[in-house]
Scaffold this motif. Structure first.
Motif, PDB file in Angstrom:
ATOM      1  N   ARG A  19       0.838  -1.204   0.000  1.00 54.68           N
ATOM      2  CA  ARG A  19       0.000   0.000   0.000  1.00 54.68           C
ATOM      3  C   ARG A  19       0.876   1.258   0.000  1.00 54.68           C
ATOM      4  O   ARG A  19       0.630   2.202  -0.761  1.00 54.68           O
ATOM      5  N   VAL A  20       1.917   1.256   0.830  1.00 55.95           N
ATOM      6  CA  VAL A  20       2.839   2.394   0.868  1.00 55.95           C
ATOM      7  C   VAL A  20       3.565   2.529  -0.468  1.00 55.95           C
ATOM      8  O   VAL A  20       3.715   3.631  -1.013  1.00 55.95           O
TER       9      VAL A  20
ATOM     10  N   LEU B 165       4.755   5.189  -5.581  1.00 49.93           N
ATOM     11  CA  LEU B 165       4.999   5.036  -7.006  1.00 49.93           C
ATOM     12  C   LEU B 165       3.876   5.608  -7.863  1.00 49.93           C
ATOM     13  O   LEU B 165       3.948   5.535  -9.094  1.00 49.93           O
ATOM     14  N   ARG B 166       2.827   6.109  -7.199  1.00 49.67           N
ATOM     15  CA  ARG B 166       1.667   6.680  -7.903  1.00 49.67           C
ATOM     16  C   ARG B 166       1.037   5.660  -8.861  1.00 49.67           C
ATOM     17  O   ARG B 166       0.749   5.957 -10.023  1.00 49.67           O
ATOM     18  N   LEU B 167       0.833   4.458  -8.339  1.00 47.15           N
ATOM     19  CA  LEU B 167       0.175   3.409  -9.109  1.00 47.15           C
ATOM     20  C   LEU B 167      -1.328   3.463  -8.873  1.00 47.15           C
ATOM     21  O   LEU B 167      -1.795   3.932  -7.831  1.00 47.15           O
ATOM     22  N   PRO B 168      -2.135   2.953  -9.812  1.00 49.12           N
ATOM     23  CA  PRO B 168      -3.589   2.919  -9.613  1.00 49.12           C
ATOM     24  C   PRO B 168      -3.961   2.054  -8.412  1.00 49.12           C
ATOM     25  O   PRO B 168      -3.176   1.232  -7.932  1.00 49.12           O
ATOM     26  N   ALA B 169      -5.151   2.230  -7.937  1.00 51.30           N
ATOM     27  CA  ALA B 169      -5.635   1.440  -6.802  1.00 51.30           C
ATOM     28  C   ALA B 169      -5.645  -0.046  -7.147  1.00 51.30           C
ATOM     29  O   ALA B 169      -5.821  -0.441  -8.309  1.00 51.30           O
ATOM     30  N   ALA B 170      -5.448  -0.859  -6.137  1.00 53.83           N
ATOM     31  CA  ALA B 170      -5.444  -2.311  -6.335  1.00 53.83           C
ATOM     32  C   ALA B 170      -6.828  -2.799  -6.760  1.00 53.83           C
ATOM     33  O   ALA B 170      -7.849  -2.281  -6.307  1.00 53.83           O
ATOM     34  N   ARG B 171      -6.858  -3.799  -7.618  1.00 54.11           N
ATOM     35  CA  ARG B 171      -8.110  -4.430  -8.000  1.00 54.11           C
ATOM     36  C   ARG B 171      -8.536  -5.452  -6.949  1.00 54.11           C
ATOM     37  O   ARG B 171      -9.713  -5.772  -6.830  1.00 54.11           O
ATOM     38  N   THR B 172      -7.572  -5.971  -6.220  1.00 53.12           N
ATOM     39  CA  THR B 172      -7.838  -6.849  -5.087  1.00 53.12           C
ATOM     40  C   THR B 172      -6.650  -6.803  -4.150  1.00 53.12           C
ATOM     41  O   THR B 172      -5.518  -6.577  -4.596  1.00 53.12           O
ATOM     42  N   ARG B 173      -6.904  -6.995  -2.856  1.00 57.48           N
ATOM     43  CA  ARG B 173      -5.806  -7.096  -1.899  1.00 57.48           C
ATOM     44  C   ARG B 173      -5.743  -8.498  -1.296  1.00 57.48           C
ATOM     45  O   ARG B 173      -4.928  -8.757  -0.417  1.00 57.48           O
ATOM     46  N   ARG B 174      -6.582  -9.359  -1.771  1.00 59.02           N
ATOM     47  CA  ARG B 174      -6.589 -10.733  -1.267  1.00 59.02           C
ATOM     48  C   ARG B 174      -5.699 -11.579  -2.178  1.00 59.02           C
ATOM     49  O   ARG B 174      -6.104 -11.996  -3.263  1.00 59.02           O
ATOM     50  N   ILE B 175      -4.486 -11.802  -1.700  1.00 60.88           N
ATOM     51  CA  ILE B 175      -3.479 -12.515  -2.484  1.00 60.88           C
ATOM     52  C   ILE B 175      -3.015 -13.728  -1.684  1.00 60.88           C
ATOM     53  O   ILE B 175      -2.564 -13.597  -0.541  1.00 60.88           O
ATOM     54  N   ALA B 176      -3.126 -14.898  -2.279  1.00 66.94           N
ATOM     55  CA  ALA B 176      -2.599 -16.126  -1.663  1.00 66.94           C
ATOM     56  C   ALA B 176      -1.211 -16.383  -2.236  1.00 66.94           C
ATOM     57  O   ALA B 176      -1.029 -16.411  -3.456  1.00 66.94           O
ATOM     58  N   VAL B 177      -0.236 -16.560  -1.356  1.00 64.13           N
ATOM     59  CA  VAL B 177       1.151 -16.736  -1.787  1.00 64.13           C
ATOM     60  C   VAL B 177       1.621 -18.140  -1.429  1.00 64.13           C
ATOM     61  O   VAL B 177       1.521 -18.568  -0.270  1.00 64.13           O
ATOM     62  N   THR B 178       2.099 -18.865  -2.423  1.00 60.72           N
ATOM     63  CA  THR B 178       2.688 -20.192  -2.220  1.00 60.72           C
ATOM     64  C   THR B 178       4.153 -20.111  -2.631  1.00 60.72           C
ATOM     65  O   THR B 178       4.457 -19.771  -3.771  1.00 60.72           O
ATOM     66  N   ARG B 179       5.040 -20.433  -1.709  1.00 62.98           N
ATOM     67  CA  ARG B 179       6.469 -20.273  -1.973  1.00 62.98           C
ATOM     68  C   ARG B 179       7.146 -21.630  -2.149  1.00 62.98           C
ATOM     69  O   ARG B 179       6.677 -22.659  -1.677  1.00 62.98           O
ATOM     70  N   ASP B 180       8.288 -21.574  -2.839  1.00 62.49           N
ATOM     71  CA  ASP B 180       9.191 -22.719  -2.965  1.00 62.49           C
ATOM     72  C   ASP B 180       8.533 -23.921  -3.641  1.00 62.49           C
ATOM     73  O   ASP B 180       8.758 -25.076  -3.263  1.00 62.49           O
TER      74      ASP B 180
END
Length: 551
Positions: A7-8, A13-28
């Motif tokens: 968000r910061v 960076l003056r980017l447009p608003a997020a279309r979603t903030r619900r992100i599932a991250v799977t690593r490795d």
């Protein structure tokens, strides 16, 4: 915490608003390729249906900036897959630059096709080596590849490695040290950086070059050794490692972002020309940046996400002309162009007696002489370097004060001169040695006498490469980096001519010994001619200065 950081970052960076903030991250995730090697992969999944995919393949790790890129791009509405190239950051195998990227990229695409969230379309994003891997895959990805964002990169690295048929020592050895540093503990790396990287500094001056990698890193670096051996233009080694001959087969729209002081700029503009010749309409942005400029990556992220929105997700974005370049110098700024290069009038600036530079052809005059000693090589200062802190435009007066550097300076300009496009020179040289380098640099001398480098180029001369006339004079064509610069009224143009720029380019030992094993250093005189029969000249593309575009 990741949500707060993104968000910061988005606000900064003056980017447009997020279309979603619900992100599932799977690593490795272990993605297994055809030879059994498992490539360590992270997946950022937005909670949006039918989201297309953005693939980033990198040898630089998946944390830090890559993690931020993953979340910002996923919040924009894309599945993001970030994969470590083989032999790096948890991926199996051995990292051998450019060797496996085609096959590993195709196998990763095969893995994407088998995922339940796969929509049938993907794009690629990345800078430097992350762009090489895009070109390795692009011609065979067919219609599934819908967009590419290629930042400070090119389809072929061979010509950048051996610019002017010399050897880009600083770039190659610094990169080898950077890759090796990724394998040592973080604290040890910070200590080496704090001390000013003394091992790398020693290595850049060490001979023979076949030992320089061990001096810099403590180990032998296989690709560094190979690049020292396979430096001739016809070397079979490079054929499977360059991808420019298949650019015409790439169907995906391409956005290119580069900087005027970037190490790969000439090669990237060659890629642009090949795409245009094939009927494509790439977008090109060239700004006031070096390879590592923070501003470059801010611009690349903004433009790249817009490009992916438009061509991968089908979302409308603001229209802009296909080419945007930043013109440096007083009164410069951004220029919007229909194509690259723009129409220009070639202006010929001749070297004259008395170290002057003028538009009139030279008169009869004796040549200027310099003594070049590879044991005390002419140093490089600023310019296109890998390390941002040492790159870019700097005051050249320290190097111009050396006796092995000739300078030719114009009278103060009556009116501004705007230069946009390719730059080249023809230098007439007579040397007591058959093996030599010719380095040419264009500078902008301001009213205070400071000499700021604009662009430059180097050519290596060897017997038979350029014909000599009956008097032993060789005409050396020197292609400089392209430029976009406005020389203000009252400023002066200056051309430097010297025998090298070390350690940016490996010193020419003057003996013709092999690149990697040369240890004998031979000094000698050379003459720069500037008479009617030998008119040494710099040719600049001069354009009318339009109103500046909005930033």
């Amino acid at each position: 915490m990741d949500r707060l950081v993104t968000r910061v970052a988005r606000a900064a960076l003056r980017l447009p608003a997020a279309r979603t903030r619900r992100i599932a991250v799977t690593r490795d995730i272990p993605v297994r390729v055809r030879d059994g090697v498992a490539l360590c992969t992270d997946h950022y999944a937005p909670d949006l249906p039918d989201a297309p995919t953005v693939l980033v393949r990198t040898p630089y790790g998946r944390g830090g900036p890559m993690r931020l890129l993953g979340r910002l791009t996923a919040e924009r509405g894309f599945h993001v897959v970030i994969q470590s190239c083989r032999g790096t950051h948890g991926s199996d195998g051995e990292f051998a630059p450019l060797v496996h990227e085609r096959d590993d990229g195709l196998d990763t695409l095969g893995w994407l096709r088998r995922q339940r969230w796969w929509s049938g379309a993907f794009g690629m994003f990345g800078a430097s080596y992350q762009g090489f891997v895009q070109w390795a895959l692009a011609a065979e990805a067919a219609d599934e590849l819908r967009a590419m964002v290629a930042v400070v990169t090119a389809s072929a690295t061979r010509d950048s490695t051996y610019a002017g048929e010399s050897f880009a020592l600083d770039t190659v050895l610094t990169w080898a040290e950077l890759l090796q540093a990724q394998t040592v503990p973080w604290l040890a790396r910070q200590w080496e950086l704090k001390r000013g990287q003394p091992r790398l500094t020693r290595a850049l001056t060490h001979l023979p070059l076949v030992e320089a990698d061990r001096v810099a890193t403590g180990v032998t670096v296989p690709f560094f050794q190979e690049w020292l051996r396979h430096h001739t233009p016809d070397a079979d080694y490079w054929r499977p490692r360059v991808f420019g001959d298949r650019i015409a087969e790439v169907r995906a729209p391409v956005a290119m972002v580069s900087g005027w002081q970037d190490i790969f700029l000439p090669a990237q503009l060659d890629d642009y020309a090949r795409l245009r010749a094939a009927g494509a309409r790439p977008r090109l942005t060239v700004g006031p940046w070096t390879h590592g400029s923070p501003g470059l990556f801010v611009a690349a992220l903004r433009e790249g996400l817009d490009w992916l929105d438009e061509h991968l997700a089908g979302r409308p974005t603001p229209r802009r002309p296909p080419v945007r370049v930043h013109v440096g110098g007083a009164g410069g700024g951004w220029r919007d162009l229909p194509d690259w290069p723009p129409p220009a009038v070639p202006a010929r600036w001749y070297l004259h007696a008395g170290r002057s530079l003028a538009g009139a052809p030279p008169t009869v005059s004796p040549p200027d002489r310099i003594w070049y000693d590879p044991a005390d090589p002419t140093p490089s200062l600023g310019g296109p370097l890998l390390v941002e802190q040492r790159a870019g435009a700097v005051d050249n007066r320290p190097v111009e004060a050396r006796p092995d550097v000739l300078t030719y300076t114009s009278a103060p300009l009556d009116v501004p001169v705007e230069v946009v496009g390719p730059v080249h020179a023809e230098i007439h040289v007579r040397s007591e040695l058959s093996y030599l380098d010719v380095f040419v640099r264009l500078c902008d001398v301001d009213r205070r006498g400071r000499s700021w480098n604009v662009c430059d180029g180097l050519v290596r001369v060897a017997p038979g490469r350029f014909p000599a006339d009956p008097f032993g004079v060789v005409t050396v064509p020197v292609t400089l980096w392209p430029a976009a610069h406005r020389f203000a009224a009252g400023h002066r143009l200056r051309v430097q001519v010297s025998g090298g720029a070390h350690p940016r380019y490996a010193r020419n030992p003057g003996t013709g010994e092999p690149l990697g094993t040369a240890v004998t250093l031979r000094a000698g005189w050379r003459e720069i001619l500037h008479d009617p029969e030998h008119p040494s000249v710099l040719v600049l593309p001069v354009v009318p200065a339009p109103p500046t575009a909005a930033p």
